[in-house]
Design a protein around this motif. Structure first.
Motif, PDB file in Angstrom:
ATOM      1  N   MET A  55       0.841  -1.191   0.000  1.00 45.68           N
ATOM      2  CA  MET A  55       0.000   0.000   0.000  1.00 45.68           C
ATOM      3  C   MET A  55       0.875   1.239   0.000  1.00 45.68           C
ATOM      4  N   GLY A  56       0.302   2.371  -0.419  1.00 42.99           N
ATOM      5  CA  GLY A  56       1.017   3.632  -0.375  1.00 42.99           C
ATOM      6  C   GLY A  56       0.083   4.792  -0.663  1.00 42.99           C
ATOM      7  N   ARG A  57       0.423   5.962  -0.113  1.00 47.07           N
ATOM      8  CA  ARG A  57      -0.362   7.172  -0.373  1.00 47.07           C
ATOM      9  C   ARG A  57       0.249   7.898  -1.559  1.00 47.07           C
ATOM     10  N   GLN A  58      -0.559   8.075  -2.590  1.00 46.73           N
ATOM     11  CA  GLN A  58      -0.130   8.742  -3.810  1.00 46.73           C
ATOM     12  C   GLN A  58      -1.087   9.893  -4.097  1.00 46.73           C
ATOM     13  N   SER A  59      -0.536  11.115  -4.207  1.00 47.29           N
ATOM     14  CA  SER A  59      -1.346  12.308  -4.512  1.00 47.29           C
ATOM     15  C   SER A  59      -2.529  12.444  -3.568  1.00 47.29           C
ATOM     16  N   GLY A  60      -2.293  12.192  -2.284  1.00 42.54           N
ATOM     17  CA  GLY A  60      -3.322  12.384  -1.281  1.00 42.54           C
ATOM     18  C   GLY A  60      -4.301  11.248  -1.127  1.00 42.54           C
ATOM     19  N   THR A  61      -4.158  10.170  -1.900  1.00 41.67           N
ATOM     20  CA  THR A  61      -5.080   9.038  -1.833  1.00 41.67           C
ATOM     21  C   THR A  61      -4.315   7.751  -1.567  1.00 41.67           C
ATOM     22  N   GLU A  62      -4.825   6.955  -0.625  1.00 39.59           N
ATOM     23  CA  GLU A  62      -4.203   5.654  -0.365  1.00 39.59           C
ATOM     24  C   GLU A  62      -4.574   4.663  -1.459  1.00 39.59           C
ATOM     25  N   HIS A  63      -3.590   3.857  -1.851  1.00 33.28           N
ATOM     26  CA  HIS A  63      -3.787   2.863  -2.901  1.00 33.28           C
ATOM     27  C   HIS A  63      -3.367   1.487  -2.415  1.00 33.28           C
ATOM     28  N   LEU A  64      -4.086   0.476  -2.878  1.00 27.20           N
ATOM     29  CA  LEU A  64      -3.672  -0.919  -2.783  1.00 27.20           C
ATOM     30  C   LEU A  64      -2.978  -1.253  -4.090  1.00 27.20           C
ATOM     31  N   THR A  85      -2.130  13.815   4.950  1.00 27.98           N
ATOM     32  CA  THR A  85      -1.056  14.490   4.214  1.00 27.98           C
ATOM     33  C   THR A  85       0.307  14.246   4.822  1.00 27.98           C
ATOM     34  N   GLU A  86       0.376  14.047   6.144  1.00 32.13           N
ATOM     35  CA  GLU A  86       1.679  13.942   6.785  1.00 32.13           C
ATOM     36  C   GLU A  86       2.222  12.518   6.814  1.00 32.13           C
ATOM     37  N   ARG A  87       1.390  11.527   6.512  1.00 29.20           N
ATOM     38  CA  ARG A  87       1.868  10.149   6.522  1.00 29.20           C
ATOM     39  C   ARG A  87       1.000   9.305   5.605  1.00 29.20           C
ATOM     40  N   GLY A  88       1.445   8.081   5.348  1.00 34.40           N
ATOM     41  CA  GLY A  88       0.724   7.237   4.407  1.00 34.40           C
ATOM     42  C   GLY A  88       0.206   5.970   5.022  1.00 34.40           C
ATOM     43  N   SER A  89       0.155   4.916   4.247  1.00 36.26           N
ATOM     44  CA  SER A  89      -0.483   3.663   4.651  1.00 36.26           C
ATOM     45  C   SER A  89       0.331   2.907   5.692  1.00 36.26           C
ATOM     46  N   ASN A  90      -0.369   2.219   6.586  1.00 44.36           N
ATOM     47  CA  ASN A  90       0.265   1.411   7.627  1.00 44.36           C
ATOM     48  C   ASN A  90       0.031  -0.083   7.456  1.00 44.36           C
ATOM     49  N   CYS A  91      -1.009  -0.473   6.753  1.00 42.94           N
ATOM     50  CA  CYS A  91      -1.457  -1.871   6.696  1.00 42.94           C
ATOM     51  C   CYS A  91      -0.629  -2.707   5.732  1.00 42.94           C
ATOM     52  N   THR A  92      -0.381  -3.957   6.108  1.00 42.65           N
ATOM     53  CA  THR A  92       0.132  -4.956   5.172  1.00 42.65           C
ATOM     54  C   THR A  92      -1.057  -5.728   4.618  1.00 42.65           C
ATOM     55  N   PRO A  93      -1.260  -5.761   3.294  1.00 43.99           N
ATOM     56  CA  PRO A  93      -2.425  -6.457   2.734  1.00 43.99           C
ATOM     57  C   PRO A  93      -2.431  -7.946   3.090  1.00 43.99           C
ATOM     58  N   TRP A 137      -2.191   7.910  14.917  1.00 43.91           N
ATOM     59  CA  TRP A 137      -1.367   7.446  13.799  1.00 43.91           C
ATOM     60  C   TRP A 137      -2.127   6.596  12.778  1.00 43.91           C
ATOM     61  N   GLY A 138      -3.405   6.356  13.019  1.00 42.27           N
ATOM     62  CA  GLY A 138      -4.231   5.703  12.016  1.00 42.27           C
ATOM     63  C   GLY A 138      -4.236   4.189  12.095  1.00 42.27           C
ATOM     64  N   TYR A 139      -5.269   3.605  11.507  1.00 44.01           N
ATOM     65  CA  TYR A 139      -5.404   2.142  11.505  1.00 44.01           C
ATOM     66  C   TYR A 139      -4.195   1.495  10.847  1.00 44.01           C
ATOM     67  N   SER A 140      -3.761   0.371  11.429  1.00 44.97           N
ATOM     68  CA  SER A 140      -2.491  -0.231  11.024  1.00 44.97           C
ATOM     69  C   SER A 140      -2.551  -1.744  10.859  1.00 44.97           C
TER      70      SER A 140
END
Length: 339
Positions: A55-64, A85-93, A137-140
């Motif tokens: 996963m990763g945050r690209q242009s303000g949107t999280e992507h799988l 805006t200050e951080r991106g994805s935490n989850c491992t799919p 820090w958001g769901y992880s």
């Protein structure tokens, strides 16, 4: 074999790969490929069927995201929802057959096809379950697939945990855990669910904002809770389960504990066997691995001092007072006789 989710197929941080290098070459092994542009965040990777999922945050949107494992070329990228805006994805799919599951930092749960990334169903922890995180820090978590169920941790007072039909997203049960307690904070933590058969009862064990809990696998009933291990900032490491025992640790000056599960009437109770204060063992980030009765992990808050602890007694066998190269927390994995 496949590595379908956080901590691997058996949820234990042990890889069955063999034939690994026993000594690192002076100039390192040859670089096969690398890829950039996947976005920001702390997501791990799952590897199944020649595909890498992350996963990763690209242009303000999280992507799988799915990549070809042979050369890193992109296969598909599915937007999930807005990322901070200050951080991106935490989850491992989590990969299961021809479906892959992921949770965004804002609690968007998605089920997608592994071949093309097409969305099959989605839920939102806040909107659908009244969920919340214990801190900011958001769901992880990496969601758990167990049989026909997807089990996850919205962190709401009526849905601390939730089980959904993995193919449709239809709720099967939720766990009521009213807010409030003497340790920690309300809501989900940063850990992922593991399966225990402790005291002869199949249950899901999770570290949430108020500590470690055990939930009946058949109906979601809260069986037991232990809050001495909880801190009010961030409860992170995935618990270790072994037989009737649960080992847990957190950072921020908290410590570690071993619990024993026993039957109590129709229920289950968790009894503390010992508690190690923070100067003996606190695993902040990076997790723990159980091998032959010993716990291996990084020790000290925001540090990675390697340490070995005898699980049944809490005795420190070695380490905890020195480290090698690097700084910050240490992530631990077992493979081919090595940590």
């Amino acid at each position: 074999g496949p590595w379908p989710r956080w901590r691997g197929s058996d949820l234990d941080g042990q890889c069955q790969e063999t034939g690994l290098l026993q000594q690192w070459p002076d100039d390192g092994p040859p670089l096969l490929w690398q890829v950039e542009g996947l976005g920001t965040g702390y997501a791990g990777v799952s590897v199944v069927g020649g595909k890498i999922f992350t996963m990763g945050r690209q242009s303000g949107t999280e992507h799988l995201i799915a990549l070809n494992a042979k050369d890193g070329s992109p296969l598909w990228s599915t937007p999930i929802g807005p990322g901070r805006t200050e951080r991106g994805s935490n989850c491992t799919p989590t990969v299961d057959g021809d479906l892959v599951y992921a949770i965004s930092i804002e609690g968007d749960l998605i089920c997608a096809r592994t071949d093309n990334g097409e969305t099959v169903w989605r839920k939102n922890f806040g909107q659908d379950f009244g969920g919340k995180m214990m801190s900011g820090w958001g769901y992880s978590e990496s969601p758990l697939i167990d049989g026909n169920l997807l089990v996850c941790t919205p962190g709401g007072p009526q849905a601390a945990l939730a089980a959904l039909d993995k193919t449709t997203g239809t709720p099967v049960w939720t766990t009521e855990m009213p807010y409030g307690g003497s340790h920690g904070g309300d809501g989900a933590g940063y850990s992922s669910i593991v399966i225990s058969q402790g005291a002869g009862v199949k249950q899901y064990v999770q570290l949430v904002g108020r500590g470690v809990i055990g939930v009946a696998a058949d109906n979601g009933q809260l069986l037991w809770r232990y809050d001495r291990i909880a801190n009010g900032t961030a409860n992170i490491p995935t618990p270790i389960v072994s037989g009737d025992y649960v080992f847990c640790s957190t950072g921020y000056g908290t410590g570690a504990a071993l619990l024993k599960l026993t039957r109590s009437g129709r229920g289950v109770q968790a009894d503390e066997q010992y508690f190690l204060d923070a100067n003996k063992l606190q695993n902040h980030h990076g997790g723990m691995v159980l091998l032959d009765g010993y716990i291996y992990c990084g020790h000290r808050h925001n540090e990675g001092f390697p340490i070995c602890v005898e699980m049944k007694t809490g005795r420190i066998r070695w380490g905890g007072d020195q480290r090698g190269a690097g700084s910050g927390s240490a992530a631990v994995l077992y493979a081919d006789g090595n940590l």
